[in-house]
Design an enzyme around this catalytic site. Structure first.
Site, PDB file in Angstrom:
ATOM      1  N   TYR A 196     -49.316  28.861   0.324  1.00 36.85           N
ATOM      2  CA  TYR A 196     -49.397  27.415   0.208  1.00 36.85           C
ATOM      3  C   TYR A 196     -48.643  26.978  -1.039  1.00 36.85           C
ATOM      4  O   TYR A 196     -49.179  26.940  -2.131  1.00 36.85           O
ATOM      5  CB  TYR A 196     -50.853  26.950   0.160  1.00 36.85           C
ATOM      6  N   GLY A 228     -58.565  19.230  14.522  1.00 36.92           N
ATOM      7  CA  GLY A 228     -57.306  19.195  15.254  1.00 36.92           C
ATOM      8  C   GLY A 228     -56.161  18.672  14.422  1.00 36.92           C
ATOM      9  O   GLY A 228     -55.334  17.905  14.895  1.00 36.92           O
ATOM     10  N   ARG A 229     -56.113  19.108  13.163  1.00 37.66           N
ATOM     11  CA  ARG A 229     -55.095  18.656  12.188  1.00 37.66           C
ATOM     12  C   ARG A 229     -55.121  17.138  12.024  1.00 37.66           C
ATOM     13  O   ARG A 229     -54.088  16.488  11.878  1.00 37.66           O
ATOM     14  CB  ARG A 229     -53.706  19.150  12.588  1.00 37.66           C
ATOM     15  N   PRO A 243     -60.740  22.171  12.128  1.00 36.39           N
ATOM     16  CA  PRO A 243     -61.766  21.742  13.084  1.00 36.39           C
ATOM     17  C   PRO A 243     -61.591  20.296  13.541  1.00 36.39           C
ATOM     18  O   PRO A 243     -62.267  19.866  14.487  1.00 36.39           O
ATOM     19  CB  PRO A 243     -63.064  21.915  12.297  1.00 36.39           C
TER      20      PRO A 243
END
Length: 330
Positions: free
Chosen positions: A56, A208-209, A206
């Site tokens: 990241y 869904g982006r 969780p």
């Protein structure tokens, strides 16, 4: 925040963790000061599981989290990941690397950037097809023996791979995308294998982006520099089909007088006491909204309705662009 046992190796975490990736990459502009305040607020609200990875940035998110937890380390479960190969100059090579020498080198850099003497949970971020998983698992086990890592995890691993790795050294957690949009672990043997082996499940993305929040009704709602603009589920006809599912979730949430995000998170948490949700956010307001989902109890009728709205396979489009899909195991 309620606690859950993550696997059978003695690790206990908050039932919701905090995914920190978006504080540094992928989802538009970032604000380090607000991100650190968000981490602090999460700790105040009882969130103990904080999740990052060396890729990241690369590296910038681990450094940011290190700054955020300085002086507040006690009681936290800090998780990071390695395996998406980063060259010595800090650039991605485009390969997955699960070789023992690479993992040994990676953990030392992660500990240094986070400013901690051990990781509570360390994942192999992706499975290296060129390195037998037994070799990767053995190297990770050595890190446990050396005191650098307390618990081991895998991310996006198949049921067969999980079994092979767990036979070499006990694994505590597997992290895979899971939401009303992404339910493959229910049908591909992963969730069943984890329960058989006593391994906990960490559900990342969780919401869904962010799609399941109901706040995205057009691709124009996304920042110009945002990973989702190239994600298949947010493209063209796929977007329109997925938005129909979201609208049904929004309608049910309104009837229950909660937000769509809270409803989607409560559904994940209702899938078993061995499931931990890992929503990511870089803003305190969204964090507080997410945490409040832990107070929501879904009825059997609610769960039945959500199964009808979003059965396995409902989402249109792959989870990632083709090049990233190639890195998923199985």
């Amino acid at each position: 925040m309620k606690l859950r046992k993550l696997g059978s190796q003695g690790l206990t975490v908050s039932e919701q963790g905090l995914g920190c990736m978006g504080m540094s990459v992928a989802y538009g502009p970032t604000d380090d000061a607000e991100s650190i305040r968000t981490v602090h607020r999460a700790i105040d609200l009882g969130v103990t599981l904080l999740d990052t990875a060396d890729m990241y940035g690369p590296y910038t998110n681990e450094r940011l989290l290190g700054r955020a937890v300085k002086g507040r380390r006690d009681g936290l479960v800090i998780a990071s990941k390695a395996g998406n190969e980063i060259a010595d100059d800090g650039t991605f090579t485009g390969r997955v690397n699960g070789r023992p020498d690479y993992l040994r080198k990676s953990v030392d850099g992660t500990l240094r950037r986070l400013g901690v003497d051990h990781l509570d949970l360390y994942y192999l971020h992706r499975v290296d097809p060129a390195t037998p998983i037994e070799e990767s698992a053995g190297a990770l086990g050595e890190l446990v023996a050396a005191g650098k890592v307390r618990h081991l995890g895998l991310s996006e691993a198949s049921a067969a791979t999980i079994r092979r790795a767990h036979a070499v050294h006990p694994f505590t957690a597997v992290q895979t995308e899971y939401s009303l949009f992404t339910r493959e672990v229910e049908t591909n043997g992963v969730l069943a294998s984890l329960r058989e082996l006593g391994i906990g499940f960490v559900a990342y993305s969780p919401l869904g982006r962010g799609f399941l929040s109901g706040r995205i009704t057009s691709v124009d709602d996304l920042p110009e520099v945002d990973f989702r603009r190239i994600a298949p589920r947010f493209q063209g006809a796929n977007f329109d089909r997925n938005l129909e599912v979201v609208r049904a979730v929004v309608e049910l949430a309104a009837r229950k007088e909660v937000t769509p995000s809270q409803l989607a998170l409560a559904w994940v948490l209702a899938q078993g006491d061995d499931v931990v949700a890992l929503p990511g956010t870089k803003r305190r307001a969204y964090l507080e909204e997410n945490v409040a989902a832990s107070r929501l109890e879904l009825t059997a009728e609610d769960l039945k309705t959500l199964d009808e709205i979003a059965p396995p396979g409902v989402a249109a489009g792959d989870r990632y662009p083709a090049d990233a899909m190639a890195f998923l195991d199985g």
